[in-house]
Design a protein around this motif. Structure first.
Motif, PDB file in Angstrom:
ATOM      1  N   ALA A   1      51.630  36.055  80.960  1.00 47.05           N
ATOM      2  CA  ALA A   1      50.699  34.931  80.884  1.00 47.05           C
ATOM      3  C   ALA A   1      49.351  35.395  80.329  1.00 47.05           C
ATOM      4  CB  ALA A   1      50.526  34.294  82.257  1.00 47.05           C
ATOM      5  N   HIS A   2      48.867  36.534  80.803  1.00 45.42           N
ATOM      6  CA  HIS A   2      47.573  37.032  80.322  1.00 45.42           C
ATOM      7  C   HIS A   2      47.642  37.397  78.838  1.00 45.42           C
ATOM      8  CE1 HIS A   2      43.635  38.776  80.262  1.00 45.42           C
ATOM      9  NE2 HIS A   2      44.148  39.841  79.668  1.00 45.42           N
ATOM     10  N   LEU A   3      48.658  38.141  78.457  1.00 43.14           N
ATOM     11  CA  LEU A   3      48.782  38.557  77.061  1.00 43.14           C
ATOM     12  C   LEU A   3      48.917  37.342  76.140  1.00 43.14           C
ATOM     13  CD1 LEU A   3      50.982  41.733  77.484  1.00 43.14           C
ATOM     14  CD2 LEU A   3      48.567  41.647  76.836  1.00 43.14           C
ATOM     15  N   SER A   4      49.650  36.342  76.598  1.00 44.28           N
ATOM     16  CA  SER A   4      49.785  35.116  75.827  1.00 44.28           C
ATOM     17  C   SER A   4      48.425  34.434  75.679  1.00 44.28           C
ATOM     18  CB  SER A   4      50.786  34.182  76.505  1.00 44.28           C
ATOM     19  OG  SER A   4      50.912  32.995  75.792  1.00 44.28           O
ATOM     20  N   SER A   5      47.640  34.462  76.731  1.00 46.94           N
ATOM     21  CA  SER A   5      46.329  33.797  76.700  1.00 46.94           C
ATOM     22  C   SER A   5      45.334  34.501  75.781  1.00 46.94           C
ATOM     23  CB  SER A   5      45.743  33.693  78.113  1.00 46.94           C
ATOM     24  OG  SER A   5      45.248  34.946  78.550  1.00 46.94           O
ATOM     25  N   VAL A   6      45.567  35.783  75.485  1.00 44.81           N
ATOM     26  CA  VAL A   6      44.662  36.502  74.578  1.00 44.81           C
ATOM     27  C   VAL A   6      45.245  36.621  73.174  1.00 44.81           C
ATOM     28  CG1 VAL A   6      43.438  37.732  76.409  1.00 44.81           C
ATOM     29  CG2 VAL A   6      45.424  38.801  75.332  1.00 44.81           C
ATOM     30  N   GLY A   7      46.315  35.869  72.902  1.00 48.16           N
ATOM     31  CA  GLY A   7      46.785  35.755  71.530  1.00 48.16           C
ATOM     32  C   GLY A   7      48.103  36.413  71.177  1.00 48.16           C
ATOM     33  N   PHE A   8      48.780  37.036  72.127  1.00 48.30           N
ATOM     34  CA  PHE A   8      50.075  37.641  71.813  1.00 48.30           C
ATOM     35  C   PHE A   8      51.108  36.531  71.615  1.00 48.30           C
ATOM     36  CE2 PHE A   8      47.937  41.314  73.298  1.00 48.30           C
ATOM     37  CZ  PHE A   8      48.627  42.418  72.854  1.00 48.30           C
ATOM     38  N   SER A   9      51.882  36.631  70.537  1.00 43.98           N
ATOM     39  CA  SER A   9      52.895  35.623  70.231  1.00 43.98           C
ATOM     40  C   SER A   9      54.120  35.824  71.123  1.00 43.98           C
ATOM     41  CB  SER A   9      53.314  35.734  68.764  1.00 43.98           C
ATOM     42  OG  SER A   9      54.066  36.933  68.558  1.00 43.98           O
ATOM     43  N   HIS A  10      54.990  34.833  71.119  1.00 41.66           N
ATOM     44  CA  HIS A  10      56.241  34.931  71.878  1.00 41.66           C
ATOM     45  C   HIS A  10      57.057  36.138  71.403  1.00 41.66           C
ATOM     46  CE1 HIS A  10      59.798  33.731  74.071  1.00 41.66           C
ATOM     47  NE2 HIS A  10      60.498  33.838  72.945  1.00 41.66           N
TER      48      HIS A  10
END
Length: 138
Positions: free
Chosen positions: A6-15
């Motif tokens: 969730a954190h990595l996704s929130s800082v821009g990491f794609s699926h």
């Protein structure tokens, strides 16, 4: 979905980037966000990396979240600067080959630099070699 995802996704990491990261962990990708992820991402940014370069480095070396910044990674970056590399060269080396900051000074880096110098390279040539081919240090 774990807190780390969730954190990595929130800082821009794609699926896709998250899937690559998770594939390197035998168990569930549940790295502590505050202890492991945030400090590593902040430190990589402090080295001058763009968001894209940070993601690239992390995807290339997912185990970067398991390394001790204070005893391994930060001393390696400082040592590279002491060798004569400027900030841009250190950054480029780590973006190209992020495993570099997981190596030990005594076990990997110092013996390799000693060998390069024994081959007749001076400090600036060693710095250039590390910048262009950081994988040689391992």
């Amino acid at each position: 979905r774990t807190m780390a995802e969730a954190h990595l996704s929130s800082v821009g990491f794609s699926h896709g980037e998250l899937c690559t990261l998770k594939s390197h962990y035998v168990r569930r990708f549940d790295v502590d966000v505050d202890i492991n992820i945030k400090p590593v991402l902040r430190w990589l940014k402090d080295l001058g990396m763009t968001d894209s370069e940070v993601r690239k480095a992390v995807v290339r070396c997912p185990m970067i979240f398991n390394v001790d910044l204070e005893t391994i990674s930060k001393p390696v970056a400082l040592w590279l600067k002491d060798l004569g590399m400027d900030g841009a060269q250190v950054k480029k080396s780590i973006v190209t080959f992020p495993s570099l900051i997981m190596y030990t000074l005594e076990g990997n880096l110092q013996p390799t630099v000693k060998w390069l110098k024994e081959l007749g390279m001076d400090g600036s040539q060693v710095a250039k070699m590390i910048t262009l081919h950081p994988q040689l240090m391992g």
